[in-house]
Design an enzyme around this catalytic site. Structure first.
Site, PDB file in Angstrom:
ATOM      1  N   GLY A 149     -50.195  29.902 -22.489  1.00  0.00           N
ATOM      2  CA  GLY A 149     -50.072  31.330 -22.800  1.00  0.00           C
ATOM      3  C   GLY A 149     -49.850  31.616 -24.279  1.00  0.00           C
ATOM      4  O   GLY A 149     -49.447  30.742 -25.051  1.00  0.00           O
TER       5      GLY A 149
ATOM      6  N   ARG B 127     -45.544  39.094 -26.514  1.00  0.00           N
ATOM      7  CA  ARG B 127     -44.314  39.844 -26.804  1.00  0.00           C
ATOM      8  C   ARG B 127     -43.416  39.174 -27.836  1.00  0.00           C
ATOM      9  O   ARG B 127     -42.467  39.773 -28.324  1.00  0.00           O
ATOM     10  CB  ARG B 127     -43.525  40.085 -25.502  1.00  0.00           C
ATOM     11  CG  ARG B 127     -44.064  41.242 -24.689  1.00  0.00           C
ATOM     12  CD  ARG B 127     -43.366  41.343 -23.356  1.00  0.00           C
ATOM     13  NE  ARG B 127     -43.793  40.301 -22.434  1.00  0.00           N
ATOM     14  CZ  ARG B 127     -43.149  39.972 -21.319  1.00  0.00           C
ATOM     15  NH1 ARG B 127     -42.018  40.559 -21.004  1.00  0.00           N
ATOM     16  NH2 ARG B 127     -43.612  39.018 -20.528  1.00  0.00           N
TER      17      ARG B 127
ATOM     18  N   THR C 133     -51.992  31.895 -13.336  1.00  0.00           N
ATOM     19  CA  THR C 133     -51.242  30.652 -13.144  1.00  0.00           C
ATOM     20  C   THR C 133     -51.935  29.687 -12.173  1.00  0.00           C
ATOM     21  O   THR C 133     -51.820  28.469 -12.317  1.00  0.00           O
ATOM     22  CB  THR C 133     -49.807  30.951 -12.658  1.00  0.00           C
ATOM     23  OG1 THR C 133     -49.850  31.972 -11.655  1.00  0.00           O
ATOM     24  CG2 THR C 133     -48.934  31.437 -13.800  1.00  0.00           C
TER      25      THR C 133
ATOM     26  N   ASP D 128     -42.132  27.834 -20.945  1.00  0.00           N
ATOM     27  CA  ASP D 128     -41.323  28.797 -21.698  1.00  0.00           C
ATOM     28  C   ASP D 128     -39.945  29.010 -21.077  1.00  0.00           C
ATOM     29  O   ASP D 128     -39.267  29.971 -21.388  1.00  0.00           O
ATOM     30  CB  ASP D 128     -42.063  30.134 -21.830  1.00  0.00           C
ATOM     31  CG  ASP D 128     -42.391  30.750 -20.476  1.00  0.00           C
ATOM     32  OD1 ASP D 128     -42.130  30.115 -19.438  1.00  0.00           O
ATOM     33  OD2 ASP D 128     -42.922  31.876 -20.459  1.00  0.00           O
TER      34      ASP D 128
ATOM     35  N   ASN E 192     -39.007  35.006  -7.699  1.00  0.00           N
ATOM     36  CA  ASN E 192     -39.634  33.716  -7.988  1.00  0.00           C
ATOM     37  C   ASN E 192     -39.298  33.293  -9.415  1.00  0.00           C
ATOM     38  O   ASN E 192     -39.557  34.014 -10.363  1.00  0.00           O
ATOM     39  CB  ASN E 192     -41.155  33.880  -7.831  1.00  0.00           C
ATOM     40  CG  ASN E 192     -41.916  32.658  -8.291  1.00  0.00           C
ATOM     41  OD1 ASN E 192     -41.374  31.568  -8.370  1.00  0.00           O
ATOM     42  ND2 ASN E 192     -43.193  32.852  -8.594  1.00  0.00           N
TER      43      ASN E 192
ATOM     44  N   ARG F 112     -29.693  14.182 -49.484  1.00  0.00           N
ATOM     45  CA  ARG F 112     -31.102  14.301 -49.097  1.00  0.00           C
ATOM     46  C   ARG F 112     -31.588  13.005 -48.453  1.00  0.00           C
ATOM     47  O   ARG F 112     -30.869  12.002 -48.422  1.00  0.00           O
ATOM     48  CB  ARG F 112     -31.913  14.699 -50.326  1.00  0.00           C
ATOM     49  CG  ARG F 112     -31.579  16.139 -50.778  1.00  0.00           C
ATOM     50  CD  ARG F 112     -32.143  16.442 -52.136  1.00  0.00           C
ATOM     51  NE  ARG F 112     -33.551  16.088 -52.211  1.00  0.00           N
ATOM     52  CZ  ARG F 112     -34.215  15.868 -53.354  1.00  0.00           C
ATOM     53  NH1 ARG F 112     -33.574  15.976 -54.513  1.00  0.00           N
ATOM     54  NH2 ARG F 112     -35.483  15.541 -53.330  1.00  0.00           N
TER      55      ARG F 112
ATOM     56  N   LYS G  70     -30.157  11.582 -53.528  1.00  0.00           N
ATOM     57  CA  LYS G  70     -31.427  11.378 -52.827  1.00  0.00           C
ATOM     58  C   LYS G  70     -31.826   9.918 -52.894  1.00  0.00           C
ATOM     59  O   LYS G  70     -31.762   9.309 -53.964  1.00  0.00           O
ATOM     60  CB  LYS G  70     -32.514  12.239 -53.484  1.00  0.00           C
ATOM     61  CG  LYS G  70     -33.825  12.203 -52.755  1.00  0.00           C
ATOM     62  CD  LYS G  70     -35.031  12.188 -53.694  1.00  0.00           C
ATOM     63  CE  LYS G  70     -35.224  10.856 -54.378  1.00  0.00           C
ATOM     64  NZ  LYS G  70     -36.475  10.717 -55.098  1.00  0.00           N
TER      65      LYS G  70
ATOM     66  N   TYR H 181     -26.297  14.397 -60.208  1.00  0.00           N
ATOM     67  CA  TYR H 181     -27.507  14.154 -59.442  1.00  0.00           C
ATOM     68  C   TYR H 181     -27.789  12.652 -59.490  1.00  0.00           C
ATOM     69  O   TYR H 181     -27.920  12.057 -60.566  1.00  0.00           O
ATOM     70  CB  TYR H 181     -28.718  14.924 -60.005  1.00  0.00           C
ATOM     71  CG  TYR H 181     -29.988  14.444 -59.325  1.00  0.00           C
ATOM     72  CD1 TYR H 181     -30.184  14.672 -57.962  1.00  0.00           C
ATOM     73  CD2 TYR H 181     -30.945  13.703 -60.021  1.00  0.00           C
ATOM     74  CE1 TYR H 181     -31.306  14.181 -57.314  1.00  0.00           C
ATOM     75  CE2 TYR H 181     -32.071  13.214 -59.379  1.00  0.00           C
ATOM     76  CZ  TYR H 181     -32.245  13.454 -58.019  1.00  0.00           C
ATOM     77  OH  TYR H 181     -33.341  12.963 -57.368  1.00  0.00           O
TER      78      TYR H 181
ATOM     79  N   SER I 170     -18.095  10.487 -68.195  1.00  0.00           N
ATOM     80  CA  SER I 170     -18.616  11.808 -67.834  1.00  0.00           C
ATOM     81  C   SER I 170     -19.829  12.159 -68.677  1.00  0.00           C
ATOM     82  O   SER I 170     -19.980  11.697 -69.817  1.00  0.00           O
ATOM     83  CB  SER I 170     -17.527  12.859 -68.064  1.00  0.00           C
ATOM     84  OG  SER I 170     -16.484  12.631 -67.142  1.00  0.00           O
TER      85      SER I 170
END
Ligand code: UD1
Ligand code: CA
Length: 459
Positions: free
Chosen positions: A11, A15, A78, A102, A169, A332, A350, A365, A404
């Site tokens: 289907g 809607r 159906t 569904d 049903n 990540r 990452k 990072y 740092s």
């Protein structure tokens, strides 16, 4: 259990008002049709046929791996959708379950009960029914004077008296495969919608003298069909409650279960604690005594025991026992925090390993990097892993101390036990136990600032 299933997924779902076919929409990160197929697998159904049609290219990849795909060229109802499976099931005899792609909340338990009930009575069909306060739109179960199921009448074909029936049903059935395919030949489209109704099979089987039975659903929510975004949200709410309740019962703490969303495949050990606004999706697993949240989203991520994950987004990451991250960390794919390691505030990692006991506490990072054990990465340090075209690796040995605001321009290797002075840009390898720094020398002019202030006051 020797049973087969047909999953109706052809289907459009007009809607939903969507570019995507209805069954591709997700509840807690899993497409509607996958919920149904997985429930059938768990029930022990051996063979599944998926009926696709509308936008089949989007639906097929979701079910191609573990079901046989059959196309329904035209949506003629159906009964037609089931009839196109005739060849795919030609060699099958026995219980054939028909499921709507569904209706994501159907349980394996209910599927099993449908099959068992049909087998015990050697019935032609058992239909799952539900009592509805507002039955509008559903097919109604019409029973005879003795209370036996006689037929199903669709809303649009119902007389006023039939429309007042409240037993509906659900769209789930278990058929005797032979009886079903025999009866399908007799179904016509002589009705209000000009469709071939699967529901007509019940009256046909009854006329042939085979038992036709109804199984009342124990939980109406199971039968909730998703036809609109409103119902998609409702189904999500039901699924969330069902999943969270199971975890609560199994020993997981949630401050507010309404604010925790857990996907159906997620595994949580005992004494996990989940704070509000936490989303655990995909194949995420969390080990004993770990604390997740608030405001955390973990997808396909493995968290060990005794970890703390605060305000973190993690995708395909791994945290070993005792690792901590956040607040506001972004792990990540390929990020691996080894035992006791830390990724702190505003840290993005990452495809990198942070070794046992190592720390990346603030504003960093780290990409394509291997960090050894007991390394400290100073605030604001960054691996420059990308030249605009290629990615390069950084290796940092055990016990290294990175000051740092260090830029590590990859490919580069920083030896074990070495120290990098704050503010350095490292472009060459650093030997083990060395001190590396690229800072320019500091100049100092005595009294200069005071002299400047005095001049400004005089102006
Ligand atoms: C159907 C039942 C109705 C029941 C309701 C429960 C019929 C005639 N009616 O009505 O008694 O109360 O389900 O939700 O069966 N589909 C196809 N191909 C088609 C037509 C439908 O694959 O040609 C699929 C749809 O995508 C959907 C399912 O079959 O997944 C049910 O079809 P739908 O048109 O939604 O049936 P209803 O009118 O809701
Ligand atoms: Ca319809």
């Amino acid at each position: 259990m020797k049973a087969a299933a047909i999953v109706l997924a052809a289907g459009a779902g007009t809607r939903m008002k969507s570019k995507k076919p209805k069954v591709v929409h997700e509840v807690l990160g899993k497409p509607l049709v996958r919920w149904v197929v997985d429930a059938a697998h768990v029930a022990g159904v051996e063979r599944i046929v998926s009926v696709v049609g509308h936008e089949r290219a989007q639906v097929e990849p979701l079910v191609a791996g573990d079901t046989t795909i059959v196309e329904q060229p035209e949506r003629r109802g159906t009964a037609d959708a089931v009839a196109v499976c005739r060849d795919a099931l030609a060699d099958f005899d026995g219980s054939l379950v028909v499921l709507s792609g569904d209706c994501p909340l159907i349980t394996s338990d209910t599927i099993r009960r449908l099959v068992e009930m049909r087998e015990q009575a050697d019935a032609a069909v058992v239909v799952l029914t539900m009592e509805m306060d507002d039955p509008f739109g559903y097919g109604r179960i019409v029973r005879d004077d003795e209370g036996q199921v006689e037929r199903i009448v669709e809303q649009k074909d119902a007389t006023q008296a039939e429309a007042s029936l409240t037993e509906c049903n659900s769209g789930f059935y278990c058929f005797d495969a032979r009886a079903l395919f025999d009866a399908l030949g007799q179904v016509d489209d002589n009705n209000a919608q000009g469709e071939f109704y699967l529901t007509d099979v019940l009256a046909i089987c009854r006329a042939a003298g085979r038992p036709v039975l109804a199984l009342p659903a124990s939980d109406v929510a199971e039968c909730l069909g998703v036809n609109s975004r409103l119902q998609l949200a409702e189904a999500t709410k039901f699924a969330q409650r069902r999943i969270n309740r199971a975890h609560l019962v199994a020993g997981v703490t949630m401050t507010d279960p309404d604010q925790v969303w857990i996907g159906p495949e997620v595994v949580l050990e005992q004494d996990v604690e989940l704070l509000p606004q936490t989303f655990l999706m995909g194949t995420t697993r969390v080990g004993e005594d770990s604390l997740i949240g608030p405001n955390s989203r973990l997808t396909d991520t493995v968290v060990g025991r005794g970890c703390t994950v605060d305000e973190t987004v993690a995708v395909e990451a791994v945290l070993d026992d005792g690792a901590t991250c956040g607040p506001r960390a972004y792990l990540r794919p390929g990020a691996h925090l080894c035992e006791g390691a830390k990724a702190g505030t505003h840290v993005e990692i990452k495809k990198s390993t942070v070794g046992k006991g190592s720390k990346v506490p603030h504003l960093s990072y780290i990409g394509d990097t291997t960090i050894g054990e007991d390394v400290n990465i100073g605030a604001g340090s960054i691996t420059c892993n990308y030249d605009g075209k290629h990615k390069f690796a950084t290796v940092i040995g055990d016990g290294a101390f990175i000051g740092s605001d260090t830029m590590m321009v990859a490919p580069v290797s920083i030896g074990a036990g070495s120290i990098v002075g704050a503010g350095s840009t490292i472009t060459k390898d650093v030997a083990p136990d060395a001190l590396a720094l690229t800072r320019s020398e500091q100049r100092e002019i005595a009294g200069w600032a005071a002299a400047k202030r005095a001049k400004q006051t005089a102006e």
